[in-house]
Design an enzyme around this catalytic site. Structure first.
Site, PDB file in Angstrom:
ATOM      1  N   ASN A   1      -1.854   1.311  -4.581  1.00  8.43           N
ATOM      2  CA  ASN A   1      -2.702   2.377  -4.032  1.00  8.43           C
ATOM      3  C   ASN A   1      -3.283   3.171  -5.197  1.00  8.43           C
ATOM      4  O   ASN A   1      -2.564   3.891  -5.878  1.00  8.43           O
ATOM      5  CB  ASN A   1      -1.864   3.273  -3.120  1.00  8.43           C
ATOM      6  CG  ASN A   1      -2.673   4.379  -2.467  1.00  8.43           C
ATOM      7  OD1 ASN A   1      -3.792   4.664  -2.857  1.00  8.43           O
ATOM      8  ND2 ASN A   1      -2.078   5.022  -1.473  1.00  8.43           N
TER       9      ASN A   1
ATOM     10  N   HIS B   1      -9.224   1.469   2.584  1.00  7.15           N
ATOM     11  CA  HIS B   1      -8.371   2.055   1.553  1.00  7.15           C
ATOM     12  C   HIS B   1      -7.141   1.174   1.385  1.00  7.15           C
ATOM     13  O   HIS B   1      -6.514   0.761   2.366  1.00  7.15           O
ATOM     14  CB  HIS B   1      -7.963   3.473   1.964  1.00  7.15           C
ATOM     15  CG  HIS B   1      -6.916   4.073   1.094  1.00  7.15           C
ATOM     16  ND1 HIS B   1      -6.973   4.016  -0.282  1.00  7.15           N
ATOM     17  CD2 HIS B   1      -5.772   4.734   1.395  1.00  7.15           C
ATOM     18  CE1 HIS B   1      -5.915   4.624  -0.788  1.00  7.15           C
ATOM     19  NE2 HIS B   1      -5.169   5.065   0.210  1.00  7.15           N
TER      20      HIS B   1
ATOM     21  N   CYS C   1      -7.192  10.238  -1.175  1.00  4.87           N
ATOM     22  CA  CYS C   1      -7.524   8.816  -1.009  1.00  4.87           C
ATOM     23  C   CYS C   1      -8.841   8.590  -0.274  1.00  4.87           C
ATOM     24  O   CYS C   1      -9.434   7.518  -0.389  1.00  4.87           O
ATOM     25  CB  CYS C   1      -6.385   8.098  -0.280  1.00  4.87           C
ATOM     26  SG  CYS C   1      -4.807   8.176  -1.142  1.00  4.87           S
TER      27      CYS C   1
END
Length: 329
Positions: free
Chosen positions: A286, A256, A119
């Site tokens: 996500n 993020h 990520c």
């Protein structure tokens, strides 16, 4: 490289994004696994996510986002001499997905390669491209975050399958001049970290060397949350300290998009006004390395983020990896 009249800066001159057509709502997920919309929304803030179509690969998403970034920047593929693509879900073990993107776009010079920091991948890719540009080795870079996380999910595991989606975002960085102060346009500072001791908290249980399989994502959500809030607040603090700035100087933070509670918790720890935080997790889920560039591209396209504004990018992912990138648009 120091140029006449100042220092070299990596100017962010355009961004682009792509989301697959298919939208998977919480209600649809509730028909697949033991969950419901209220449970997902309360714990994550996610209401829907995009899922790549059958046969639609990470490279396809990356190519679409890259074309939009090039258009926004007013540049053509022939102008690009570096492609850095962040992904944890490549098309193949090799060649690099970046090489596929390079060929499809018609870029015929320079280097193209993938990096893997899960990520945090896009922030890592920004740091890599920025340093190549500052060193004078490349003049114009396409930096991409692209993922098809739907391909590595266990759709029977409600603790993970509700969280993730697919997508891609990209930016064009171009060498320019600055005075060497925080008032410069371009990337001002980047900070990267890894702590491999936390492997078992967020990982995929497959791989070509270990199991000869792709595997599925596994996560200890509560522990990841605890580490994320602390690590992200600290790495944002590093960026501000390195430039002599404060949270009040930031026009926007683009975090993020993992979980709305993590985003809120990090903002509170920094004393940041939530009105300065770009949030897309409710609609995208996500998207791992794609989440920061997707959110950035959306906020640039709708006019929230304007030229001259100071923007802080931050992310944390499996590994653990985490990092920040401070850029003046």
């Amino acid at each position: 490289m120091t140029s006449v009249g100042g220092v070299t800066r990596s100017l962010l001159i355009g961004s682009g994004a792509y989301l697959p057509e298919r939208i998977l709502s919480n209600a649809e997920l509730a028909a697949m696994v033991d969950t419901d919309d209220a449970w997902i929304t309360a714990r994550t803030g996610i209401r829907q996510r995009h899922i790549a179509a059958e046969g639609e690969c990470t490279s396809d998403l990356a190519i679409a986002a890259s074309r939009r970034a090039l258009e926004a920047a007013g540049r053509e593929p022939k102008d690009i001499d570096l492609i850095v693509l962040a992904t944890a879900t490549p098309d193949y073990t090799f060649p690099a997905t970046a090489a596929t993107v390079q060929a499809s776009l018609g870029v015929r010079k320079g280097a193209a390669f993938d990096i893997q920091a899960v990520c945090s991948g896009f922030v890592y890719a920004m740091a890599v491209a920025d340093n190549f540009i500052k060193a004078g080795q490349h003049k114009r870079a396409l930096v991409i975050g692209a993922e098809t996380f739907s391909r590595i999910l266990d759709w029977q595991d409600r603790t993970t399958c509700v969280l993730f989606g697919d997508g891609a975002g990209a930016v064009v960085l171009e060498a320019g001049k600055g005075a060497g102060t925080s008032a410069d346009r371009g990337v001002l500072t980047t900070h990267l970290h890894t702590d491999g001791r936390h492997h078992d908290l967020l990982y995929v249980d497959g791989g070509p060397s270990k199991t000869q399989t792709v595997g599925h994502l596994r996560m200890a959500g509560r522990e990841v949350f605890r580490h994320a809030v602390v690590n992200l607040a600290e790495v944002v603090g590093e960026a501000l300290a390195a430039t002599g700035l404060t949270p009040a100087d930031l026009d926007w933070i683009v975090p993020h998009q993992a979980n709305l509670r993590i985003i809120d918790g990090t903002a509170r720890k920094l004393g940041l006004d939530l009105s300065k935080v770009v949030v897309t997790v409710d609609r995208h889920g996500n998207t791992s390395a794609a989440s920061v560039p997707l959110a950035l591209a959306e906020a640039m396209a709708d006019g929230r983020i304007k030229p001259g504004q100071l923007v802080l990018l931050e992310a944390m992912g499996g590994g653990f990896t985490w990092g920040s990138c401070l850029v003046r648009i």
